[in-house]
Design a protein around this motif. Structure first.
Motif, PDB file in Angstrom:
ATOM      1  N   UNK A 178       3.984  35.565  60.194  1.00 24.77           N
ATOM      2  CA  UNK A 178       3.792  36.703  61.094  1.00 24.77           C
ATOM      3  C   UNK A 178       4.287  38.007  60.473  1.00 24.77           C
ATOM      4  N   UNK A 179       3.652  39.082  60.900  1.00 26.04           N
ATOM      5  CA  UNK A 179       4.056  40.423  60.520  1.00 26.04           C
ATOM      6  C   UNK A 179       5.402  40.756  61.173  1.00 26.04           C
ATOM      7  N   UNK A 180       6.314  41.478  60.524  1.00 24.82           N
ATOM      8  CA  UNK A 180       6.183  42.164  59.231  1.00 24.82           C
ATOM      9  C   UNK A 180       6.585  41.322  58.017  1.00 24.82           C
ATOM     10  N   UNK A 181       7.064  40.108  58.245  1.00 21.38           N
ATOM     11  CA  UNK A 181       7.467  39.262  57.124  1.00 21.38           C
ATOM     12  C   UNK A 181       6.307  38.994  56.185  1.00 21.38           C
ATOM     13  N   UNK A 182       5.101  38.963  56.738  1.00 20.59           N
ATOM     14  CA  UNK A 182       3.924  38.628  55.934  1.00 20.59           C
ATOM     15  C   UNK A 182       3.615  39.678  54.876  1.00 20.59           C
ATOM     16  N   UNK A 183       4.092  40.904  55.046  1.00 22.73           N
ATOM     17  CA  UNK A 183       3.841  41.916  54.024  1.00 22.73           C
ATOM     18  C   UNK A 183       4.425  41.494  52.673  1.00 22.73           C
ATOM     19  N   UNK A 184       5.523  40.734  52.729  1.00 24.16           N
ATOM     20  CA  UNK A 184       6.244  40.381  51.511  1.00 24.16           C
ATOM     21  C   UNK A 184       6.046  38.932  51.083  1.00 24.16           C
ATOM     22  N   UNK A 188       1.228  29.867  50.263  1.00 26.43           N
ATOM     23  CA  UNK A 188       0.342  29.659  49.114  1.00 26.43           C
ATOM     24  C   UNK A 188      -0.874  28.821  49.505  1.00 26.43           C
ATOM     25  N   UNK A 189      -0.672  27.796  50.337  1.00 26.41           N
ATOM     26  CA  UNK A 189      -1.772  26.910  50.708  1.00 26.41           C
ATOM     27  C   UNK A 189      -2.874  27.632  51.474  1.00 26.41           C
ATOM     28  N   UNK A 190      -2.562  28.755  52.115  1.00 21.48           N
ATOM     29  CA  UNK A 190      -3.585  29.495  52.859  1.00 21.48           C
ATOM     30  C   UNK A 190      -4.515  30.270  51.934  1.00 21.48           C
ATOM     31  N   UNK A 191      -3.983  30.694  50.787  1.00 24.28           N
ATOM     32  CA  UNK A 191      -4.780  31.407  49.781  1.00 24.28           C
ATOM     33  C   UNK A 191      -4.415  30.827  48.414  1.00 24.28           C
ATOM     34  N   UNK A 192      -4.835  29.616  48.125  1.00 23.83           N
ATOM     35  CA  UNK A 192      -4.350  28.896  46.939  1.00 23.83           C
ATOM     36  C   UNK A 192      -5.032  29.338  45.638  1.00 23.83           C
ATOM     37  N   UNK A 211       6.633  27.176  48.317  1.00 28.92           N
ATOM     38  CA  UNK A 211       5.414  27.126  49.126  1.00 28.92           C
ATOM     39  C   UNK A 211       4.826  28.501  49.406  1.00 28.92           C
ATOM     40  N   UNK A 212       5.412  29.533  48.852  1.00 22.88           N
ATOM     41  CA  UNK A 212       5.013  30.891  49.203  1.00 22.88           C
ATOM     42  C   UNK A 212       4.506  31.668  47.999  1.00 22.88           C
ATOM     43  N   UNK A 213       3.665  32.663  48.295  1.00 21.90           N
ATOM     44  CA  UNK A 213       3.357  33.742  47.368  1.00 21.90           C
ATOM     45  C   UNK A 213       4.165  34.948  47.809  1.00 21.90           C
ATOM     46  N   UNK A 214       4.918  35.517  46.898  1.00 21.04           N
ATOM     47  CA  UNK A 214       5.820  36.629  47.223  1.00 21.04           C
ATOM     48  C   UNK A 214       5.296  37.890  46.550  1.00 21.04           C
ATOM     49  N   UNK A 215       5.338  39.007  47.280  1.00 17.78           N
ATOM     50  CA  UNK A 215       4.830  40.282  46.788  1.00 17.78           C
ATOM     51  C   UNK A 215       5.983  41.276  46.676  1.00 17.78           C
ATOM     52  N   UNK A 216       6.520  41.461  45.476  1.00 16.29           N
ATOM     53  CA  UNK A 216       7.724  42.289  45.312  1.00 16.29           C
ATOM     54  C   UNK A 216       7.460  43.788  45.314  1.00 16.29           C
ATOM     55  N   UNK A 217       6.204  44.218  45.458  1.00 16.41           N
ATOM     56  CA  UNK A 217       5.921  45.652  45.519  1.00 16.41           C
ATOM     57  C   UNK A 217       5.710  46.280  44.164  1.00 16.41           C
ATOM     58  N   UNK A 218       5.372  45.448  43.181  1.00 15.99           N
ATOM     59  CA  UNK A 218       5.078  45.978  41.856  1.00 15.99           C
ATOM     60  C   UNK A 218       3.603  46.277  41.698  1.00 15.99           C
TER      61      UNK A 218
END
Length: 635
Positions: A178-184, A188-192, A211-218
């Motif tokens: 859920x947003x806002x956690x999803x921004x970061x 992974x299984x949802x978009x593998x 299990x996650x894809x993490x987006x550090x803002x780079x």
């Protein structure tokens, strides 16, 4: 003869035969009366036959483009959620063609006619089945292209007829973060798709952690992080004023859309776009994160945005050859950039001095001069990344003073377009649109600063005497409807909603009523409706043109809620409502909702199609169809 026969029966005292004859006569009378009465149902048996694919297509085996008809087994439901059987029980689904009609007779469903369409749905097949986008994955049409020089293979090529298959779920699909956690971070299984993780690992676009894809803002140009980059732009040119003067932004070649995701903190709404290309699933990542995005490409056709729409356009190493084809790609940006708006270009030709970059820079200098853009800032940050900021003119005087009329100004008649002819499958233009003027000939000014902009009179609103009054009443209507009905009544879990699409947006009143809540709305103006998209952008909202008789440029499972107000009444005259329902199922996430306001005739045609796909549906206040998509998929 009948009377003689009865008299003979009486004389012969054959009473059992007389009794049977009377029962038969009464039964025939009742059946006759019931048959006549049933013709008054809103959804007649004739309508049912027209809506049932088995009557219009001899076989339920769906014909799709060759790209998805490879030897791949039908995908079963592999979701790990416990909600996959939330919708109709499998006992309600049958593969035969015997349709049944029932009326629900309670307070919330008083007028809703339930028709059980026994459609044998099939899963889409092939290597792209899980992420199938019909108009972008038509491999046969792409193979037949005579040229790919101008990105023709990334443009729309819709199959005919529209495929009637349902997109399967990725293995292990879960309810999205859920947003806002999803921004970061997202599952992974949802978009593998791991390609970007490896390809951009040194630029910190995206990282896989468990299990996650993490987006550090780079990003390629965000060496000190996207927040610093955003602040650096405003420091370079303070008149940009994020979230005040600058509200609506277009990010070209957006990557995973971190630029737009972090601009939300500044009260800026960004339309991030990129093509479906070798940068695997970048737009899918963005939408799974809850960031506005769409699939598109600057190729040979106009983008599906109106003239003078965006306050600022951004390109960070977006790999577009702006001077290609006589400069048509940059002239397309000029068309959709608001007069006085800015183009922020961060790319190596701005700050490197090798021969290739010098040549690109010199071409850009000549091209921007020819369309009267002026450089208002050029700088390099502490990390060595540079950018240049151009501004579109606010006066026509520069156009008139050019030594060469190249590119020429567009003819007045060419600019009097409607969505049908102006922005849908229309080639890029080689002319400059004239700056917009009002009925008095005065240049249309910049909108009111945000947040007053959302409710102020839009500059592009028609000057007809009652136009402003209609706009104000429309705003009040949607504000009341959303607060008093939508958010308070229907069985929608709004805490699970982030990405919303308004399929028939009008003035954008529905989106405006939600603007202070943690949602964003993609406003769609159908090409067969009045062109109100300029007004939507004037209000500080985003949107696109689209033809709902075709598939949308987005991945499956990208929206949490689809809203449609009186869309189907006119749409059903142009295409089959079943095809529209299949597309709604494709782009809606499992667990997502639809909220449809329409006539009961249209609701009673749409409802059985949704139920045949195992959706749960209900009617609220006799005019709002609420649907909830479950996790069921064909096996």
């Amino acid at each position: 003869m009948a009377m003689i026969s009865v008299q003979n029966l009486i004389k012969e005292r054959k009473y059992p035969f007389i009794f049977a004859f009377v029962v038969l006569l009464v039964s025939a009378t009742i059946f006759f009366l019931y048959s006549n009465n049933s013709q008054s149902l809103a959804f007649s048996l004739g309508d049912l036959q027209n809506a049932n694919p088995t009557t219009t297509r001899p076989s339920q085996n769906v014909t799709v483009s060759p790209d998805i008809t490879q030897n791949v087994d039908d995908t079963t439901d592999n979701t790990k959620s416990d909600d996959r059987n939330d919708s109709n029980s499998s006992n309600d689904y049958d593969n035969n063609n015997n349709n049944t009609i029932t009326n629900i007779d309670n307070n919330d469903h008083n007028n809703l006619l339930i028709v059980d369409l026994k459609i044998k749905w099939e899963a889409c097949k092939g290597s792209v089945a899980v992420d199938y986008i019909p108009c972008l994955d038509n491999s046969q049409a792409i193979k037949e292209l005579k040229s790919r020089r101008h990105m023709e293979h990334r443009e729309r090529h819709c199959p005919q007829p529209s495929p009637r298959c349902l997109a399967s779920l990725p293995n292990g699909y879960k309810v999205p973060v859920r947003w806002p956690k999803s921004r970061d971070m997202i599952w992974y299984d949802n978009v593998p798709h791991p390609k970007l993780v490896e390809y951009k690992k040194d630029q910190h676009w995206v990282i896989k952690k468990g299990d996650f894809l993490v987006f550090p803002g780079g990003g390629t140009q965000f060496k000190d992080g996207v927040t610093n980059y955003i602040n650096f732009i405003e420091k370079t040119l303070p008149s940009i004023e994020w979230g005040r003067r600058t509200r609506v932004v277009l990010d070209v070649g957006c990557g995973v859309a971190s630029f737009g995701g972090y601009l939300l903190d500044k009260d800026v709404i960004t339309m991030s776009f990129a093509p479906k290309d070798e940068h695997e699933a970048q737009i899918q990542f963005a939408l799974e994160r809850g960031i506005p995005a769409t699939l598109s490409v600057i190729g040979t056709q106009k983008l599906t945005f109106p003239d003078n729409a965006f306050d600022l356009i951004h390109c960070a190493r977006c790999r577009v050859h702006w001077d290609a084809d006589g400069g048509k790609p940059l002239m397309e940006l000029n068309r959709i950039l608001r007069p006085g708006g800015f183009f922020v270009w961060s790319a190596t030709p701005v700050y490197r001095d090798d021969e290739r970059d010098r040549n690109v820079w010199n071409s850009m200098v000549a091209l921007t001069k020819s369309i009267c853009w002026k450089v208002v800032a050029k700088t390099v940050d502490s990390s060595g990344i540079g950018l240049v900021i151009y501004q579109k003119p606010v006066s026509s005087s520069c156009y008139e003073k050019r030594q060469e009329n190249n590119p020429p100004l567009c003819d007045q008649q060419d600019e009097k377009t409607v969505p049908w002819t102006g922005f849908w499958y229309v080639p890029l233009s080689g002319c400059l649109p004239r700056l917009p003027v009002d009925s008095m000939g005065n240049l249309v000014g910049w909108p009111t600063q945000w947040p007053d902009r959302i409710s102020s009179k839009p500059p592009s609103l028609t000057t007809l005497s009652d136009a402003e009054e209609i706009f104000i009443e429309d705003t009040k209507h949607w504000s009341s409807l959303v607060s008093d009905v939508y958010l308070d009544g229907p069985a929608i879990n709004w805490s699970s909603v982030r990405n919303i699409m308004d399929m028939n947006a009008g003035y954008g009143g529905f989106a405006a009523a939600l603007v202070d809540l943690p949602y964003w709305v993609m406003n769609v103006v159908p090409i067969h409706m009045e062109d109100t998209l300029p007004i939507i952008f004037d209000r500080g909202l985003i949107g696109i043109y689209h033809d709902w008789c075709e598939s949308l440029n987005t991945y499956p499972r990208t929206y949490d809620l689809l809203h449609a107000s009186f869309l189907f009444r006119n749409l059903s005259q142009r295409c089959d409502i079943i095809d529209v329902a299949v597309e709604m199922d494709r782009i809606l996430r499992p667990g997502g909702y639809i909220l449809v306001q329409d006539t009961m005739e249209m609701i009673n045609k749409l409802n059985p199609v949704l139920r045949s796909m195992q959706w749960s549906t209900s009617l609220y206040q006799g005019q709002f169809l609420v649907g909830n998509k479950g996790f069921w998929r064909p096996k």
